[in-house]
Design an enzyme around this catalytic site. Structure first.
Site, PDB file in Angstrom:
ATOM      1  N   LYS A  53     -24.897 -14.174  21.457  1.00  0.00           N
ATOM      2  CA  LYS A  53     -25.492 -13.596  22.669  1.00  0.00           C
ATOM      3  C   LYS A  53     -24.465 -13.593  23.798  1.00  0.00           C
ATOM      4  CE  LYS A  53     -30.121 -14.815  21.242  1.00  0.00           C
ATOM      5  NZ  LYS A  53     -31.130 -15.856  21.121  1.00  0.00           N
ATOM      6  N   GLN A  97     -33.195 -21.112  24.009  1.00  0.00           N
ATOM      7  CA  GLN A  97     -33.067 -20.904  22.561  1.00  0.00           C
ATOM      8  C   GLN A  97     -34.040 -21.816  21.807  1.00  0.00           C
ATOM      9  OE1 GLN A  97     -30.903 -18.562  21.102  1.00  0.00           O
ATOM     10  NE2 GLN A  97     -32.044 -19.091  19.260  1.00  0.00           N
ATOM     11  N   ASP A 120     -36.852 -12.609  27.105  1.00  0.00           N
ATOM     12  CA  ASP A 120     -37.402 -12.645  25.742  1.00  0.00           C
ATOM     13  C   ASP A 120     -38.821 -12.077  25.725  1.00  0.00           C
ATOM     14  OD1 ASP A 120     -35.723 -13.505  23.753  1.00  0.00           O
ATOM     15  OD2 ASP A 120     -36.044 -15.642  24.121  1.00  0.00           O
TER      16      ASP A 120
END
Ligand code: NAP
Length: 285
Positions: A53, A97, A120
């Site tokens: 990422k 994460q 997200d």
């Protein structure tokens, strides 16, 4: 022979566009879209995802920061970091994460992320916005699948769409997005009876189960579009999807490979969401 839905090439093209839009945004505002990625502990798979990422952010001209915290980080410490990132105007997207170490409450942390920075799109506010069709960003994997279908000229409106799997990050938002694109959508799960008879009705079949060779040829209507979200390991430890590719590819009209299908689009949509969040913060979304 099915058309191969090329996630790598599509992802490359979309990232080029994001890079160009980022430069235009920077020229206008002097601001670089900023993504903060928080990782707790040393899960090797998570470390790879986070590195990927970060690299993707750098490639499109974003400012990316990684906050790597030790496994013994407390809930209060993690909460405090998220609050700090919420207040930081240089941070437009925050990603924690998953999975987190067991003593930490992932649901609690996701609730703390400012919904405008929740790239997200897992915060209940963003889940709700997705449901009513009024959203700035939506979960990256299903969003990437819609882009893949559109960029391969695959019509969704009016088509029978069957999604196998009902997780909050893939199956459910996938079903909602297909519905918003005017597909006629059925969602299947582990309690679905006679699964094959349902999947055989699909013009577009999306599998997000997490089991190698789960989707066999007898489950697929000839000419169907088959989207394989699964990321599994076969008997030899090689990465594979949910679909028995060798058996299904000859009868499908289009199919995503694994690797190189859905996977590359997920990080790309995270970049798209972060740029969107930065534009919104600058008042130009
Ligand atoms: P998950 O939370 O484990 O959900 C799996 C779903 O499959 C559940 O809804 C489950 O039903 C259903 N299922 C399990 N066995 C079934 C059966 N025999 N018949 C019908 N349905 C069945 O997994 P997920 O997070 O959605 O991920 C699914 C797969 O996608 C995994 O391989 C994951 O690694 C992969 N993935 C890939 C990406 C990417 O970027 N490519 C992103 C995310 C996930 P119940 O709800 O009834 O248990």
């Amino acid at each position: 022979m099915a058309i191969l839905i090329d996630g790598k090439a599509t992802s490359k093209a979309v990232r080029e566009e994001i890079k160009q839009n980022t430069e235009e945004f920077f020229a206008k505002t002097g601001v670089r879209p900023g993504l903060a990625v928080v990782i707790v502990g040393e899960d090797p798979a998570s470390q790879i995802y986070v590195r990927n990422k970060h690299k993707a952010c750098e490639e499109v001209g974003f400012a990316s920061s990684i906050y790597a915290l030790p496994a013994e980080t407390t809930q209060a410490e993690l909460d405090e970091l998220v609050e700090k990132l919420n207040r930081d105007p240089a941070v437009h997207g925050i990603l924690v994460q998953l999975p987190l170490p067991k003593h930490l409450d992932a649901g609690e942390i996701l609730l703390r992320i400012d919904p405008d920075k929740d790239v997200d799109a897992f915060h209940p506010v963003n889940v709700g916005k997705l449901m009513i069709g009024s959203y700035s960003f939506c979960p990256c994997t299903p969003a990437g699948i819609i882009v893949l279908l559109k960029r391969h000229g695959i019509e969704i409106a009016g088509k029978r769409c069957v999604v196998i799997g009902r997780s909050n990050i893939v199956g459910k938002p996938m079903a909602i997005l297909l519905l918003q694109e005017n597909g006629t959508v059925t969602v299947c799960h582990s309690r679905t009876q006679d699964l094959a008879s349902v999947t055989r009705e699909a013009d577009i079949l999306v599998s997000s189960v997490g089991k190698a060779k789960f989707v066999t040829a007898d489950m697929v209507k000839p000419g169907a579009v088959v989207i394989d979200v699964g990321m599994n390991r076969d008997e030899e430890g090689k990465l594979c999807g949910d679909v028995d590719f060798a058996a299904v590819e000859p009868i499908a009209s289009a199919i995503t490979p694994v690797p190189g299908g859905v996977g590359p689009m997920t990080i790309t949509m995270l970049l798209a969401n972060t740029l969107e969040a930065a534009k919104k913060a600058a008042g130009i979304a």
